[in-house]
Design an enzyme around this catalytic site. Structure first.
Site, PDB file in Angstrom:
ATOM      1  N   ASP A 203       0.819  -1.220   0.000  1.00  0.00           N
ATOM      2  CA  ASP A 203       0.000   0.000   0.000  1.00  0.00           C
ATOM      3  C   ASP A 203       0.851   1.267   0.000  1.00  0.00           C
ATOM      4  OD1 ASP A 203      -2.515   1.204  -0.080  1.00  0.00           O
ATOM      5  OD2 ASP A 203      -2.643   1.399   2.099  1.00  0.00           O
ATOM      6  N   SER A 227      -7.588   5.159  -0.269  1.00  0.00           N
ATOM      7  CA  SER A 227      -7.688   3.862  -0.941  1.00  0.00           C
ATOM      8  C   SER A 227      -9.119   3.343  -0.803  1.00  0.00           C
ATOM      9  CB  SER A 227      -6.719   2.858  -0.312  1.00  0.00           C
ATOM     10  OG  SER A 227      -5.388   3.328  -0.392  1.00  0.00           O
ATOM     11  N   GLN A 277      -5.280  -1.548  -7.260  1.00  0.00           N
ATOM     12  CA  GLN A 277      -5.968  -0.705  -6.281  1.00  0.00           C
ATOM     13  C   GLN A 277      -6.692   0.420  -7.002  1.00  0.00           C
ATOM     14  OE1 GLN A 277      -4.214   2.498  -3.478  1.00  0.00           O
ATOM     15  NE2 GLN A 277      -4.286   0.665  -2.184  1.00  0.00           N
TER      16      GLN A 277
END
Length: 285
Positions: A203, A227, A277
């Site tokens: 991430d 996110s 993502q």
């Protein structure tokens, strides 16, 4: 293992609080909310604790609410299916009774099969690059004092960006990023831990790929970023205490959302994991 890495490993070592229920602490990285990678890594660890003899090959998760750094996180694991080759688990992460993340993880027995992969892209050797922390120390005198600890903090995951963006003077660039990742110090041989650590690290420096073409960074004024979801596929075994190249691109941004893709390669050019993502990248008026 360095002390900062030991603390991260302990953060991922959840406490059982009932049948298929676990609890993890939260860490403060200087962000407004809990780092999404922490929740992902802990969720995968929780699911892995309910599976024997099988390793995670894919993870799909949605971020539902921002997490509170001052509170622990409860993880409920639901055993969806145990088949002959695959097991599926659903995980719900909660704080104060509210869901902050929901995800599904699939696990597979070791198996041989067809083999092919993308060729690893060109990238400079990690030993020729400055670390993210070193870049932060260079920038620290130019930012407000309250932001300096974020830039200069010790990191359990060493990140060495290729051609880093100056967050104070960003310029428009193609929607690609590269960084080398490695955990600081030697880690145990547990493959579950290495998968959870990669999940945690995946991430970092991901969402920003979709900001490159717009000349923006997390420090740009009037920008709301978050996110929305995250997915990982583990292709082959790897070690997080050895250098991995995180090669990322962003094929599209539209409707206030940016889509990002990534591949992790080891130094021998082996593709070990892939990520995607979608993120909120909203310009406030």
């Amino acid at each position: 293992m360095l002390e900062v890495t030991k603390r991260l490993v302990e953060l991922l070592d959840l406490s059982p609080i009932g049948d298929d229920h676990f609890q993890g602490d939260s860490e403060d990285l200087g962000f407004p909310n809990v780092f999404g990678g922490q929740v992902l890594g802990q969720a995968l660890m929780a699911a892995s604790r309910t599976v024997e003899g099988r390793l995670c090959h894919s993870l799909h998760a949605y971020f539902l609410r921002p997490g509170n750094q001052s509170m622990p996180i409860d993880y409920e694991v639901q055993r969806v299916r145990d088949g002959g080759s695959f097991s599926v688990r659903r995980v719900i992460a909660r704080q104060d009774g509210k869901e902050i993340l929901t995800g599904s993880m699939s696990f597979q027995v070791a198996e041989e099969g067809f083999e092919h992969q993308l060729t690893m892209p060109d990238a400079p050797d990690p030993e020729t690059l400055r670390s993210e922390q070193e870049w932060g120390e260079l920038l620290a005198p130019q930012v407000p004092e309250k932001m300096r600890p974020i830039l200069t903090r010790d990191r359990p995951i060493e990140i060495r960006p290729v051609n880093p963006v100056n967050p104070l003077k960003p310029e428009k660039r193609p929607p690609q990023k590269q960084s080398w990742f490695r955990a600081q110090g030697h880690l145990p041989d547990d493959p579950v831990l290495h998968r959870c650590l990669l999940t945690y690290a995946s991430d970092f420096q991901f969402l920003g790929t979709s900001l490159n073409p717009h000349g923006l960074t997390f420090m740009s004024k009037g920008l709301q970023v978050a996110s929305l979801d995250h997915a990982i596929w583990f292709h082959r075994d790897f070690r997080m205490d050895e250098w991995l190249l995180y090669d990322k691109d962003s094929p599209s941004a539209s409707a206030g959302r940016g889509f990002n893709r990534g591949n992790f390669f080891n130094q021998e050019g082996v593709l070990v994991a892939s990520t995607t993502q979608e993120a909120l990248i909203r310009q406030r008026s």
